[in-house]
Design a protein around this motif. Structure first.
Motif, short mmCIF file in Angstrom:
data_model
loop_
_atom_site.label_atom_id
_atom_site.label_comp_id
_atom_site.label_asym_id
_atom_site.label_seq_id
_atom_site.Cartn_x
_atom_site.Cartn_y
_atom_site.Cartn_z
N GLN A 27 0.85 -1.14 0.07
CA GLN A 27 -0.10 -0.06 -0.16
C GLN A 27 0.84 1.20 -0.07
N GLY A 28 0.56 2.27 -0.93
CA GLY A 28 1.32 3.45 -1.23
C GLY A 28 2.59 3.47 -1.94
N SER A 29 2.71 2.10 -2.52
CA SER A 29 3.88 1.69 -3.39
C SER A 29 3.55 2.01 -4.94
N GLU A 30 4.34 2.23 -5.89
CA GLU A 30 3.99 2.38 -7.29
C GLU A 30 4.89 1.50 -8.12
N LEU A 31 4.63 1.22 -9.13
CA LEU A 31 5.29 0.57 -10.39
C LEU A 31 5.55 1.51 -11.39
N GLN A 32 6.63 1.68 -12.00
CA GLN A 32 6.76 2.57 -12.91
C GLN A 32 7.56 1.95 -14.07
N ASN A 33 6.79 1.82 -15.42
CA ASN A 33 7.41 1.20 -16.36
C ASN A 33 7.23 1.85 -17.69
#
Length: 311
Positions: free
Chosen positions: A39-45
């Motif tokens: 919760q609160g994290s992100e994945l960037q691609n």
């Protein structure tokens, strides 16, 4: 000796994704990664930014969108997918060898399987699923850090109730005496498997099956020679997998050529777009093409199977 299976830790992919779960993020067949949902994290691609909070509560297999409208799929960490994304601490077995091993070792739910060495744990996860829900896999590796990493991986993907990892030099010490005569199957992935074969003989039940994986034929020859006194039906296999790509491709035809390219089925004609010629001039069509993948894996190793003699 058999560890009880905690129902709360069973690996069920029917439930919803929760905070703290390990999932496989699928971009395409050759681009996947294992990610812990936080919760609160992100994945960037390349498709944009994906918020983990948007994943929580969704079903495994869901298609999720990024802030730019790109998408990925959220998949359950099955043994097949885990083999493709795990950290390679050692050379691993892939699906073709794994499926062959499970079939020829006659592994079914309830079996007790001994494995050495654990390595990266690729085979171990598939063994665990094959023996579930009442069987167990006891796997050994002489390298303490490697064993600890494998133990952590099995915990992350929810298989720790089916797998016990121990640190032990099976070539030098053999399998623990407590498993004497209770193993349905034994799998060896060792530099000198012939040193562990006498111990495997003691571990196996009557009519039990042994498999030894070796990358070199000289290892196979020496292991087979050692097996002859206590085993029968000794056979060695090399499993070679050839993968094909199937895709739709556009081709240009001229004049009366309507056959498409070699090996394809006849072209599907479509309405010509602006600028395309018709009536004997160059036209375009699409056809389904199948060709071998340029990066198919070749030799991985030899699988030698043997059945314990009944005296």
């Amino acid at each position: 000796m058999m560890l009880p299976i905690d129902p709360a830790k069973k690996n069920s992919f029917q439930r919803r994704i929760s905070d703290g779960d390990l999932i496989i993020v699928y971009e395409r067949h050759d681009n996947m990664k294992a990610i812990k949902v936080c919760q609160g994290s992100e994945l960037q691609n390349r498709f944009g930014i994906f918020k983990h909070s948007d994943w929580i509560g969704r079903s495994f297999g869901s298609k999720v969108l990024s802030n730019k409208g790109g998408f990925v799929y959220l998949l359950a960490p099955t043994p097949e997918l885990w083999t493709l994304v795990l950290s390679h601490r050692t050379q691993i077995l892939y699906i073709a060898d794994i499926s062959f091993v499970i079939s020829y070792l006659e592994i079914v739910p309830g079996c007790l399987v001994l494995e050495s060495g654990t390595g990266s744990g690729s085979l171990t996860t598939s063994l665990a699923r094959a023996v579930a829900p009442s069987g167990h896999v006891y796997t050994f590796d002489f390298h303490e850090q490697r064993a600890a990493s494998a133990r952590e991986d099995f915990e992350r993907i929810g298989l720790s109730s089916l797998i016990t990892v121990d640190v032990r030099d099976i070539q030098g010490e053999g399998f623990p005496a407590e498993y004497c005569g209770v193993a349905d199957s034994v799998f060896l992935d060792l530099p000198q498997p012939w040193l562990a074969i006498p111990s495997a003989v003691k571990m196996l039940k009557q009519d039990g099956v042994l498999c030894s994986f070796s990358p070199c034929i000289e290892q196979v020859q020496r292991s087979s020679e050692t097996m002859r006194s206590d085993f029968t039906d000794i056979r060695t296999f090399e499993v070679l997998l050839r993968t094909y790509e199937v895709r739709e491709e556009r081709m240009k035809l001229s004049g009366g050529d309507k056959s498409g390219s070699l090996g394809s089925r006849p072209c599907k004609r479509r309405q010509p777009s602006s600028g395309e010629a018709i009536d004997g001039r160059e036209t375009a069509c699409s056809s389904i093409m199948a060709r071998p993948c340029s990066e198919s894996r070749g030799h991985t190793g030899y699988l030698t199977f043997a059945r314990l003699k009944c005296f």
